[in-house]
Design a protein around this motif. Structure first.
Motif, PDB file in Angstrom:
ATOM      1  N   LYS A  46      -6.833  14.237  -2.667  1.00 54.66           N
ATOM      2  CA  LYS A  46      -7.677  15.422  -2.485  1.00 54.66           C
ATOM      3  C   LYS A  46      -7.406  16.302  -3.769  1.00 54.66           C
ATOM      4  N   GLU A  47      -6.552  16.323  -4.177  1.00 55.92           N
ATOM      5  CA  GLU A  47      -6.405  17.130  -5.513  1.00 55.92           C
ATOM      6  C   GLU A  47      -7.209  16.498  -6.730  1.00 55.92           C
ATOM      7  N   PHE A  48      -6.937  15.389  -7.027  1.00 49.77           N
ATOM      8  CA  PHE A  48      -7.322  14.794  -8.309  1.00 49.77           C
ATOM      9  C   PHE A  48      -8.347  13.736  -7.970  1.00 49.77           C
ATOM     10  N   GLY A  49      -8.935  13.278  -6.896  1.00 49.05           N
ATOM     11  CA  GLY A  49      -9.788  12.312  -6.653  1.00 49.05           C
ATOM     12  C   GLY A  49     -10.882  12.222  -7.448  1.00 49.05           C
ATOM     13  N   SER A  50     -11.430  13.060  -8.117  1.00 51.22           N
ATOM     14  CA  SER A  50     -12.413  13.320  -8.962  1.00 51.22           C
ATOM     15  C   SER A  50     -12.131  12.551 -10.358  1.00 51.22           C
ATOM     16  N   GLN A  51     -10.785  12.555 -10.732  1.00 51.73           N
ATOM     17  CA  GLN A  51     -10.389  11.987 -11.843  1.00 51.73           C
ATOM     18  C   GLN A  51      -9.691  10.541 -11.845  1.00 51.73           C
ATOM     19  N   ILE A  52      -9.658  10.173 -10.561  1.00 52.55           N
ATOM     20  CA  ILE A  52      -8.805   8.680 -10.194  1.00 52.55           C
ATOM     21  C   ILE A  52      -9.737   7.710  -9.558  1.00 52.55           C
ATOM     22  N   LYS A  53      -9.562   6.729  -9.915  1.00 50.90           N
ATOM     23  CA  LYS A  53     -10.103   5.417  -9.199  1.00 50.90           C
ATOM     24  C   LYS A  53      -8.811   4.868  -8.591  1.00 50.90           C
ATOM     25  N   PHE A  54      -8.857   4.883  -7.289  1.00 55.02           N
ATOM     26  CA  PHE A  54      -7.232   4.284  -6.478  1.00 55.02           C
ATOM     27  C   PHE A  54      -7.983   3.276  -5.763  1.00 55.02           C
ATOM     28  N   VAL A  55      -7.003   2.049  -5.983  1.00 57.30           N
ATOM     29  CA  VAL A  55      -7.253   0.747  -5.578  1.00 57.30           C
ATOM     30  C   VAL A  55      -6.020   0.260  -4.750  1.00 57.30           C
ATOM     31  N   PHE A  56      -6.518  -0.039  -3.597  1.00 59.55           N
ATOM     32  CA  PHE A  56      -5.248  -0.665  -2.776  1.00 59.55           C
ATOM     33  C   PHE A  56      -5.522  -2.148  -2.619  1.00 59.55           C
ATOM     34  N   ARG A  57      -4.333  -2.820  -2.799  1.00 62.06           N
ATOM     35  CA  ARG A  57      -4.160  -4.426  -2.849  1.00 62.06           C
ATOM     36  C   ARG A  57      -3.097  -4.636  -1.683  1.00 62.06           C
ATOM     37  N   ASN A  58      -3.325  -5.807  -1.055  1.00 62.62           N
ATOM     38  CA  ASN A  58      -2.488  -6.261   0.226  1.00 62.62           C
ATOM     39  C   ASN A  58      -1.180  -6.648  -0.262  1.00 62.62           C
ATOM     40  N   PHE A  59      -0.090  -6.472   0.133  1.00 57.75           N
ATOM     41  CA  PHE A  59       1.195  -7.104  -0.156  1.00 57.75           C
ATOM     42  C   PHE A  59       2.164  -7.054   1.130  1.00 57.75           C
ATOM     43  N   PRO A  60       1.683  -7.754   2.097  1.00 56.27           N
ATOM     44  CA  PRO A  60       2.323  -7.805   3.390  1.00 56.27           C
ATOM     45  C   PRO A  60       3.453  -8.565   3.270  1.00 56.27           C
ATOM     46  N   LEU A  61       4.582  -8.210   3.599  1.00 59.06           N
ATOM     47  CA  LEU A  61       5.992  -8.816   3.663  1.00 59.06           C
ATOM     48  C   LEU A  61       6.366  -9.113   4.927  1.00 59.06           C
ATOM     49  N   SER A  62       5.573 -10.496   5.342  1.00 55.32           N
ATOM     50  CA  SER A  62       5.494 -10.855   6.796  1.00 55.32           C
ATOM     51  C   SER A  62       6.829 -11.217   7.098  1.00 55.32           C
ATOM     52  N   GLU A  63       7.675 -11.589   6.387  1.00 55.99           N
ATOM     53  CA  GLU A  63       9.203 -12.107   6.981  1.00 55.99           C
ATOM     54  C   GLU A  63       9.663 -10.855   7.524  1.00 55.99           C
ATOM     55  N   MET A  64       9.483  -9.720   6.954  1.00 52.19           N
ATOM     56  CA  MET A  64      10.323  -8.499   7.347  1.00 52.19           C
ATOM     57  C   MET A  64       9.321  -7.860   8.316  1.00 52.19           C
ATOM     58  N   HIS A  65       8.196  -7.772   8.166  1.00 58.32           N
ATOM     59  CA  HIS A  65       7.057  -6.950   9.015  1.00 58.32           C
ATOM     60  C   HIS A  65       6.064  -8.068   9.792  1.00 58.32           C
ATOM     61  N   GLN A  66       6.319  -8.048  11.194  1.00 58.45           N
ATOM     62  CA  GLN A  66       5.349  -8.913  11.850  1.00 58.45           C
ATOM     63  C   GLN A  66       4.082  -8.695  12.056  1.00 58.45           C
ATOM     64  N   TYR A  67       3.701  -7.420  11.929  1.00 59.10           N
ATOM     65  CA  TYR A  67       2.301  -6.687  12.031  1.00 59.10           C
ATOM     66  C   TYR A  67       1.762  -6.633  10.673  1.00 59.10           C
ATOM     67  N   ALA A  68       2.421  -6.768   9.380  1.00 57.29           N
ATOM     68  CA  ALA A  68       1.785  -6.319   8.215  1.00 57.29           C
ATOM     69  C   ALA A  68       0.527  -7.372   7.979  1.00 57.29           C
TER      70      ALA A  68
END
Length: 171
Positions: A46-68
């Protein structure tokens, strides 16, 4: 450690897509630490969005989190209907309710085409995308979530530290 491969068109990105500052998060939708980082990152955008490219990559820790992984698949399926970030946000905002039925509820809430959504979740291409993200995390030295990279370099800190970094740069 540096980010491999570099951010490309196949990545989910928001903010200013031409920004000089690129932040990549490797996240797991069921990870409580990612859940805690989410509102901080939201505020950051919200504050810096105009200055940042934000990227999300998946890293599901499936052994710990069954719904990841199911959650990652749901977000990727939503992406095919142009609603990746809406699903991403909805999952993190309702993390405590996470299960397969709930993911379907979210898809309905986001007005996705449900038969299409259900078919897409089974699409091997989505599994490949998640696995490719995960693999890129492994080769980039990710060993937990959330892990952040700033302009291709591993950032040793959490979401709050990113905010501090940006505030310092802004002054």
């Amino acid at each position: 450690m540096s980010l491999k491969p570099n951010v490309s068109k196949t990545d989910h990105a928001q903010g200013n897509l031409d920004a000089d500052l690129v932040i990549v998060e490797y996240g797991d939708y069921q990870c409580p630490y990612c859940g805690a980082a989410y509102p901080v990152l939201k505020e950051l955008m919200k504050e810096f969005g105009s200055q940042i490219k934000f990227v999300f990559r998946n890293f599901p820790l499936s052994e710990m989190h069954q719904y990841a992984r199911p959650a990652a698949l749901a977000a990727e399926a939503a992406n095919l209907q142009g609603k990746f970030w809406e699903m991403h946000d909805a999952i993190y905002e309702n993390q405590q309710y996470l299960n397969e039925d709930f993911l379907l509820k979210l898809a309905k809430k986001l007005s996705l085409d449900i038969p299409q959504f259900k078919a897409d979740i089974e699409n091997p291409k989505l599994t490949e995308k998640i696995d490719a993200d995960f693999q890129s995390g492994i080769v980039s030295g990710v060993n937990g979530t959330p892990s952040f990279f700033v302009n291709g370099n591993k950032f040793n800190g959490g979401a709050e530290d990113l905010v501090q970094l940006l505030n310092e740069n802004a002054e």
